[in-house]
Design an enzyme around this catalytic site. Structure first.
Site, short mmCIF file in Angstrom:
data_model
loop_
_atom_site.label_atom_id
_atom_site.label_comp_id
_atom_site.label_asym_id
_atom_site.label_seq_id
_atom_site.Cartn_x
_atom_site.Cartn_y
_atom_site.Cartn_z
N CYS A 115 0.82 -1.22 0.00
CA CYS A 115 0.00 0.00 0.00
C CYS A 115 0.85 1.27 0.00
O CYS A 115 0.37 2.33 -0.40
CB CYS A 115 -0.93 0.01 1.21
SG CYS A 115 -2.07 -1.37 1.21
N HIS A 261 -3.72 7.06 0.80
CA HIS A 261 -3.92 5.71 0.26
C HIS A 261 -5.33 5.29 0.67
O HIS A 261 -5.72 5.46 1.84
CB HIS A 261 -2.87 4.75 0.83
CG HIS A 261 -3.30 3.33 0.75
ND1 HIS A 261 -3.67 2.75 -0.44
CD2 HIS A 261 -3.45 2.37 1.71
CE1 HIS A 261 -4.04 1.50 -0.21
NE2 HIS A 261 -3.92 1.25 1.08
N ASN A 291 -9.88 -1.05 -2.01
CA ASN A 291 -8.47 -0.78 -1.78
C ASN A 291 -7.67 -1.37 -2.95
O ASN A 291 -7.64 -2.59 -3.14
CB ASN A 291 -8.06 -1.42 -0.44
CG ASN A 291 -6.60 -1.21 -0.09
OD1 ASN A 291 -5.79 -0.84 -0.94
ND2 ASN A 291 -6.25 -1.48 1.16
N1 COA Z 1 -18.97 -9.75 6.00
C1 COA Z 1 -19.62 -10.08 7.14
N2 COA Z 1 -18.99 -10.41 8.29
C2 COA Z 1 -17.65 -10.41 8.27
C3 COA Z 1 -16.92 -10.07 7.12
C4 COA Z 1 -17.63 -9.75 5.95
N3 COA Z 1 -17.02 -9.41 4.80
N4 COA Z 1 -15.60 -10.16 7.40
C5 COA Z 1 -15.50 -10.51 8.69
N5 COA Z 1 -16.74 -10.67 9.22
C6 COA Z 1 -17.12 -11.04 10.57
C7 COA Z 1 -16.01 -11.77 11.30
O1 COA Z 1 -16.04 -13.15 11.00
C8 COA Z 1 -16.36 -11.49 12.74
O2 COA Z 1 -17.39 -12.33 13.13
P1 COA Z 1 -17.41 -12.94 14.63
O3 COA Z 1 -17.48 -11.75 15.54
O4 COA Z 1 -18.65 -13.77 14.61
O5 COA Z 1 -16.15 -13.71 14.75
C9 COA Z 1 -16.95 -10.06 12.71
O6 COA Z 1 -17.34 -9.85 11.33
C10 COA Z 1 -15.98 -9.00 13.11
O7 COA Z 1 -14.75 -9.24 12.44
P2 COA Z 1 -13.52 -8.31 12.62
O8 COA Z 1 -12.42 -8.79 11.72
O9 COA Z 1 -13.25 -8.14 14.06
O10 COA Z 1 -14.12 -6.94 12.01
P3 COA Z 1 -13.58 -5.49 12.17
O11 COA Z 1 -14.60 -4.67 12.84
O12 COA Z 1 -12.17 -5.44 12.66
O13 COA Z 1 -13.53 -5.03 10.65
C11 COA Z 1 -11.93 -4.69 8.88
C12 COA Z 1 -12.68 -5.71 9.73
C13 COA Z 1 -11.02 -5.46 7.96
C14 COA Z 1 -12.94 -3.91 8.07
C15 COA Z 1 -11.14 -3.74 9.82
O14 COA Z 1 -10.39 -4.47 10.75
C16 COA Z 1 -10.22 -2.85 9.04
O15 COA Z 1 -10.66 -1.98 8.32
N6 COA Z 1 -8.90 -3.01 9.20
C17 COA Z 1 -7.91 -2.27 8.42
C18 COA Z 1 -7.79 -2.94 7.10
C19 COA Z 1 -6.99 -2.23 6.11
O16 COA Z 1 -7.05 -1.04 5.96
N7 COA Z 1 -6.19 -3.00 5.39
C20 COA Z 1 -5.43 -2.52 4.28
C21 COA Z 1 -4.04 -2.20 4.67
S1 COA Z 1 -3.66 -0.55 4.38
#
Ligand code: COA
Length: 334
Positions: A115, A261, A291
């Protein structure tokens, strides 16, 4: 010493639009979940069976940037290409793009900083131009994520986030020190390398081992600890912007346009609040493209330029954070 001006911008995205509702038909997810956590409404994915690939998208974006710069391919002295989804294990895709653009035997280098790849590439190009080594450098970011994502419920945490596309910039020599790239700052912290990664196929775990492990082995799909990435991203984005502003004796009030980004709309909004920026001062297009890692800032710059958002003399700040961890900022007087 010369200074470096961004003379041309361009982008290319595949035609195939994949909405959140489309994804909810192939995995257990929903438009509401995706929009609430990421701001993403749709992304572009190369259609199955299409000939499009990382290099071909990069070449299309590059042609537009060269045209936008008012140059021809023969004016380009060097290619810096950033991706995390290269066409081959080796050689890098920079040379493939050079061939597609029918360029002479100029140098081409691939940058593997995910990224942050575009920010790193701009910084490297800036050094080459400032010292007088090159006059016009093509910087390209291109990503073909959809080929490697796990598009089942097992992979939903990542599959919904990433999109395909390419963006390109032409960086050129300038004799006006008051304009162009004012500073670049780059950082990394390899202790977090495993937090966001695609581990295989790699020399440590080559194809026969993957085949032998069978379906249990998902190491060739991206892995991410999303919450850890989020927590580090909001801190490092802010630090990198502060560092760039301080180096130029500027404050957040001087920013005309912040182009982050496009990692996650929630991360961008956090940074926007931290620097007290208005909606007009921040450019976001993650809603349409997801992204696109190394391509995202160049696609955003190209669209911002099309929309007339970067005017002569504006202060434009770029910042990125991603896998590695790597992060950095670029401060530009447009
Ligand atoms: N749809 C529905 N549910 C989903 C899902 C999807 N696409 N992806 C994950 N879940 C579920 C998980 O299984 C979890 O379920 P559980 O509580 O029953 O175990 C729940 O949603 C929460 O998951 P979690 O991973 O804790 O979600 P979150 O609130 O952290 O959000 C991201 C996930 C990825 C959106 C968030 O962590 C994020 O934005 N991180 C930064 C990512 C990023 O910017 N990456 C690029 C690098 S620059």
């Amino acid at each position: 010493m010369y200074s470096t001006k961004i003379k041309g911008v361009g982008h290319f995205v595949p035609d195939n639009v994949v909405t959140n509702d489309d994804l909810s038909k192939i995995m257990d997810t929903s438009d509401e979940w995706i929009q609430e956590r990421t701001g993403i409404q749709e992304r572009r994915w190369i259609e199955d069976g299409s000939d499009e690939n990382t290099a071909s998208m990069g070449a299309k974006a590059a042609r537009k940037a060269i045209e936008n710069a008012g140059l021809t391919k023969d004016d380009i002295d060097f290619i810096i290409f950033a991706t995390l989804s290269p066409d081959y294990f080796f050689p890098g895709s920079g040379v493939l793009i050079q061939d597609m653009l029918d360029m002479p035997t100029i140098g081409a280098v691939d940058i593997r900083n995910q990224c942050s790849g575009l920010v790193y590439s701009i910084s490297i190009a800036d050094q080459f131009i400032k010292t007088g080594m090159y006059k016009n450098i093509l910087v390209i970011g291109s990503e073909y994520h959809s080929g490697a994502l796990d598009k089942t419920t097992r992979g939903r945490g990542l599959a919904v986030l990433f999109g395909d596309g390419a963006g390109a910039l032409v960086l050129s020599r300038s004799e006006d020190p008051s304009k162009g790239i004012l500073s670049t700052h780059l950082h990394s912290q390899g202790e977090h390398a495993e937090v966001l990664t695609v581990k295989t196929p790699s020399i440590r775990h080559w194809v026969p081992a993957i085949i032998a492990a069978g379906e249990e082995d998902t190491s060739y799909h991206p892995f991410m600890d999303g919450q850890k990435v989020f927590k580090h991203a909001i801190v490092r984005f802010s630090e990198a912007i502060d560092e760039g502003l301080e180096a130029n004796k500027l404050t957040a009030e001087d920013i005309d346009l912040f182009i982050p980004h496009q990692a996650n709309l929630r991360i961008t909004q956090f940074v926007q609040r931290r620097f007290k920026l208005s909606d007009d001062q921040v450019f976001s297009n993650i809603q349409k493209y997801g992204n696109t890692t190394a391509a995202s800032i160049a696609i955003a710059m190209s669209e911002a330029n099309e929309q007339g958002k970067m005017k002569d003399g504006d202060l434009v700040v770029l910042a990125a954070f991603g896998s590695g961890f790597t992060w950095g900022s670029v401060v530009i007087r447009w």
